[in-house]
Design a protein around this motif. Sequence first.
Motif, PDB file in Angstrom:
ATOM      1  N   THR A 127       0.772  -1.051  -0.172  1.00  0.00           N
ATOM      2  CA  THR A 127      -0.193   0.137   0.081  1.00  0.00           C
ATOM      3  C   THR A 127       0.906   1.285   0.043  1.00  0.00           C
ATOM      4  O   THR A 127       1.906   1.281   0.419  1.00  0.00           O
ATOM      5  CB  THR A 127      -0.860  -0.080   1.246  1.00  0.00           C
ATOM      6  OG1 THR A 127      -1.918   1.045   1.189  1.00  0.00           O
ATOM      7  CG2 THR A 127      -0.194   0.054   2.512  1.00  0.00           C
ATOM      8  N   VAL A 128       0.452   2.137  -0.337  1.00  0.00           N
ATOM      9  CA  VAL A 128       1.121   3.730  -0.397  1.00  0.00           C
ATOM     10  C   VAL A 128       0.943   4.197   0.798  1.00  0.00           C
ATOM     11  O   VAL A 128      -0.278   4.640   1.347  1.00  0.00           O
ATOM     12  CB  VAL A 128       0.593   4.326  -1.514  1.00  0.00           C
ATOM     13  CG1 VAL A 128       1.265   5.716  -1.642  1.00  0.00           C
ATOM     14  CG2 VAL A 128       0.730   3.614  -3.017  1.00  0.00           C
ATOM     15  N   SER A 157      -6.017   8.550  -6.001  1.00  0.00           N
ATOM     16  CA  SER A 157      -5.236   8.575  -5.048  1.00  0.00           C
ATOM     17  C   SER A 157      -4.066   7.917  -5.713  1.00  0.00           C
ATOM     18  O   SER A 157      -4.235   7.556  -7.035  1.00  0.00           O
ATOM     19  CB  SER A 157      -5.653   7.757  -3.904  1.00  0.00           C
ATOM     20  OG  SER A 157      -5.968   6.398  -4.190  1.00  0.00           O
ATOM     21  N   ASP A 158      -2.952   7.834  -5.087  1.00  0.00           N
ATOM     22  CA  ASP A 158      -1.622   7.258  -5.423  1.00  0.00           C
ATOM     23  C   ASP A 158      -1.741   5.707  -5.442  1.00  0.00           C
ATOM     24  O   ASP A 158      -1.319   4.979  -6.646  1.00  0.00           O
ATOM     25  CB  ASP A 158      -0.634   7.543  -4.520  1.00  0.00           C
ATOM     26  CG  ASP A 158      -0.146   8.783  -4.287  1.00  0.00           C
ATOM     27  OD1 ASP A 158      -0.190   9.679  -5.107  1.00  0.00           O
ATOM     28  OD2 ASP A 158       0.085   9.264  -3.115  1.00  0.00           O
ATOM     29  N   SER A 159      -2.819   4.990  -4.703  1.00  0.00           N
ATOM     30  CA  SER A 159      -3.176   3.597  -4.845  1.00  0.00           C
ATOM     31  C   SER A 159      -3.838   3.428  -6.252  1.00  0.00           C
ATOM     32  O   SER A 159      -3.697   2.406  -6.894  1.00  0.00           O
ATOM     33  CB  SER A 159      -3.906   3.088  -3.731  1.00  0.00           C
ATOM     34  OG  SER A 159      -3.291   3.345  -2.658  1.00  0.00           O
ATOM     35  N   ASP A 160      -4.877   4.333  -6.505  1.00  0.00           N
ATOM     36  CA  ASP A 160      -5.440   4.389  -7.954  1.00  0.00           C
ATOM     37  C   ASP A 160      -4.494   4.361  -8.965  1.00  0.00           C
ATOM     38  O   ASP A 160      -4.594   3.305  -9.916  1.00  0.00           O
ATOM     39  CB  ASP A 160      -6.727   5.244  -7.974  1.00  0.00           C
ATOM     40  CG  ASP A 160      -7.749   4.981  -6.864  1.00  0.00           C
ATOM     41  OD1 ASP A 160      -8.063   3.901  -6.639  1.00  0.00           O
ATOM     42  OD2 ASP A 160      -8.221   6.100  -6.574  1.00  0.00           O
ATOM     43  N   SER A 169       6.570  12.942   2.134  1.00  0.00           N
ATOM     44  CA  SER A 169       7.219  11.936   1.190  1.00  0.00           C
ATOM     45  C   SER A 169       6.324  10.591   1.288  1.00  0.00           C
ATOM     46  O   SER A 169       5.920  10.225   2.678  1.00  0.00           O
ATOM     47  CB  SER A 169       8.716  11.649   1.638  1.00  0.00           C
ATOM     48  OG  SER A 169       8.756  11.216   2.766  1.00  0.00           O
ATOM     49  N   ARG A 170       6.112  10.043   0.013  1.00  0.00           N
ATOM     50  CA  ARG A 170       5.312   8.824  -0.079  1.00  0.00           C
ATOM     51  C   ARG A 170       6.191   7.830  -0.268  1.00  0.00           C
ATOM     52  O   ARG A 170       7.072   7.777  -0.828  1.00  0.00           O
ATOM     53  CB  ARG A 170       4.100   8.967  -0.866  1.00  0.00           C
ATOM     54  CG  ARG A 170       2.949   9.998  -0.570  1.00  0.00           C
ATOM     55  CD  ARG A 170       2.093  10.469  -1.717  1.00  0.00           C
ATOM     56  NE  ARG A 170       3.177  11.289  -2.882  1.00  0.00           N
ATOM     57  CZ  ARG A 170       2.628  11.592  -3.816  1.00  0.00           C
ATOM     58  NH1 ARG A 170       1.378  11.748  -4.301  1.00  0.00           N
ATOM     59  NH2 ARG A 170       3.701  12.594  -4.707  1.00  0.00           N
ATOM     60  N   TYR A 171       5.851   6.548   0.288  1.00  0.00           N
ATOM     61  CA  TYR A 171       6.683   5.297   0.046  1.00  0.00           C
ATOM     62  C   TYR A 171       5.557   4.459  -0.032  1.00  0.00           C
ATOM     63  O   TYR A 171       4.660   4.309   0.280  1.00  0.00           O
ATOM     64  CB  TYR A 171       7.638   5.311   1.219  1.00  0.00           C
ATOM     65  CG  TYR A 171       7.032   5.074   2.673  1.00  0.00           C
ATOM     66  CD1 TYR A 171       6.757   3.727   3.078  1.00  0.00           C
ATOM     67  CD2 TYR A 171       6.569   6.152   3.348  1.00  0.00           C
ATOM     68  CE1 TYR A 171       6.206   3.553   4.351  1.00  0.00           C
ATOM     69  CE2 TYR A 171       6.241   5.921   4.425  1.00  0.00           C
ATOM     70  CZ  TYR A 171       5.712   4.771   5.118  1.00  0.00           C
ATOM     71  OH  TYR A 171       5.257   4.645   6.335  1.00  0.00           O
ATOM     72  N   LEU A 172       6.191   3.178  -0.605  1.00  0.00           N
ATOM     73  CA  LEU A 172       5.397   1.883  -0.782  1.00  0.00           C
ATOM     74  C   LEU A 172       5.687   1.103   0.629  1.00  0.00           C
ATOM     75  O   LEU A 172       6.824   0.427   0.530  1.00  0.00           O
ATOM     76  CB  LEU A 172       5.828   1.271  -2.051  1.00  0.00           C
ATOM     77  CG  LEU A 172       4.851   0.275  -2.499  1.00  0.00           C
ATOM     78  CD1 LEU A 172       3.556   0.891  -3.019  1.00  0.00           C
ATOM     79  CD2 LEU A 172       5.644  -0.726  -3.586  1.00  0.00           C
TER      80      LEU A 172
END
Length: 468
Positions: free
Chosen positions: A140-141, A166-169, A419-422
């Motif tokens: 998930t993001v 969203s980033d997941s989409d 900052s986003r990460y996986l």
Amino acid sequence: MTQDRPAAQRTATAQFRSGRKGAEGKSSGSGGPSPEDPAAASPELALKAKPGPVNLKEKVARQKHRIGRLLARAETAEAELEAIKQQQPAFPIARAAHMKRRHWGLITSFALLVLAPLAAAVFYLFAIAEDQYASTAGFTVRSQDSTGANDLLGGLASFTGNSTASDSDILYEFIQSQELVAAVEARTGLSTHFASRWPGDWVFALWPGASLEDLTWYWQRVVRIAYDSGSGLTEVQVTAFDAQMAQAITRAIVEESQIRINALNEQARTDAMRYAEADLAEALERLKAAREALTRFRTRTRIVDPEADIQARMGVMNNLQQQLAEALIEYDLLAGTVPAGDVRLNKAQQKIEVIRGRIDIERQTFASSNTDTGGVGEDYPTLISEFERLTVDREFAEETYRAALAALELARDEAARQSRYLATYITPTLATEAEYPRRYVLSALTGLFLLLVWAIGALIFYSVRDRS
């Protein structure tokens, strides 16, 4: 006229009854006992009518005679009924059921359209199809500032129908894209792996020489994605003919997804910084222009501060007014002590006139653009208005510049904090046994599908045949 069997039975019964009545009439007409004779009608009455003792043997003989007569009548009626039955036409009985050509055609079509394909599918699945191994990964993001309040607001936004992706989409669509297929192909060589079973397992294998578009189409068969838009959780399952290959493909998907999230993160950070820097540059240019305009005003008017300058001029005016008052007082004192033509009185009057002239000149410099009187070439109200406008522009430019500097620092902090990460919650697994293809499930589904198609086709065929 031919009658049915129940009608013939009713006719025979009626004739039997009419024949019985006719036989009784004949017997009475031929000298037998008449209905008026009570002894002939009933032997018991005849015995009672005869006087004297009754012989028991005679009574038994009469009873036997009566029973024999009734039996004879019954046999006669039965013979007549049989004769009537012989005269009526007999209907044929339905013959035994037997197979017809349409039945054999239906059985043949069932064997050809259902049993034969099902047997071929079962044979292929259990004898020819290669084993396939599955590898699963879940991720998930996440963001560093994803607090409970942000999660709650995000849930409310999705509930109210927020159309922002969203980033997941974005990641869900990216996993199914041709770009990711090309990247995984460059990493693992999956086309070579899936084409290695061709043409043995031609149903589940990839044909050799497949293009990137063909490989993208085949990608949808070997990669299954489960995505929950509410929680943002994504699960990817990859099947391959080898367990290590399946794990390698899954790991490549996770790594490419991480690269894409980093790219999105870097793009968002770059955009935020670029916008903040552009605002700062615009504010700086505005501040420069405001200061340059104020400098040109001071150079043109040779006045640093019109307000300070006018205060100085007002000080001169106040001084002249004071001197004028003193000169007037001195003149009044002299006028009371010296004669009219005295020289001192003339000098006092001359001093008063000079002071008044200077006051008039100083007053003219406030509202006149004439430089002969010591002005700057422009009236002071206009100068003060222009100076105030330039001052306001400079102050606004300074405030804008300070706000742009604060926005730049805030954007830098937000970019570093958001900052986003996986986040991978299921690492790519390594299968120990083959799970695919699911032979029993596929066999059952194939049989059910073939049976439905055959049944619908048979119903349509017989419906059309009955209507034609």
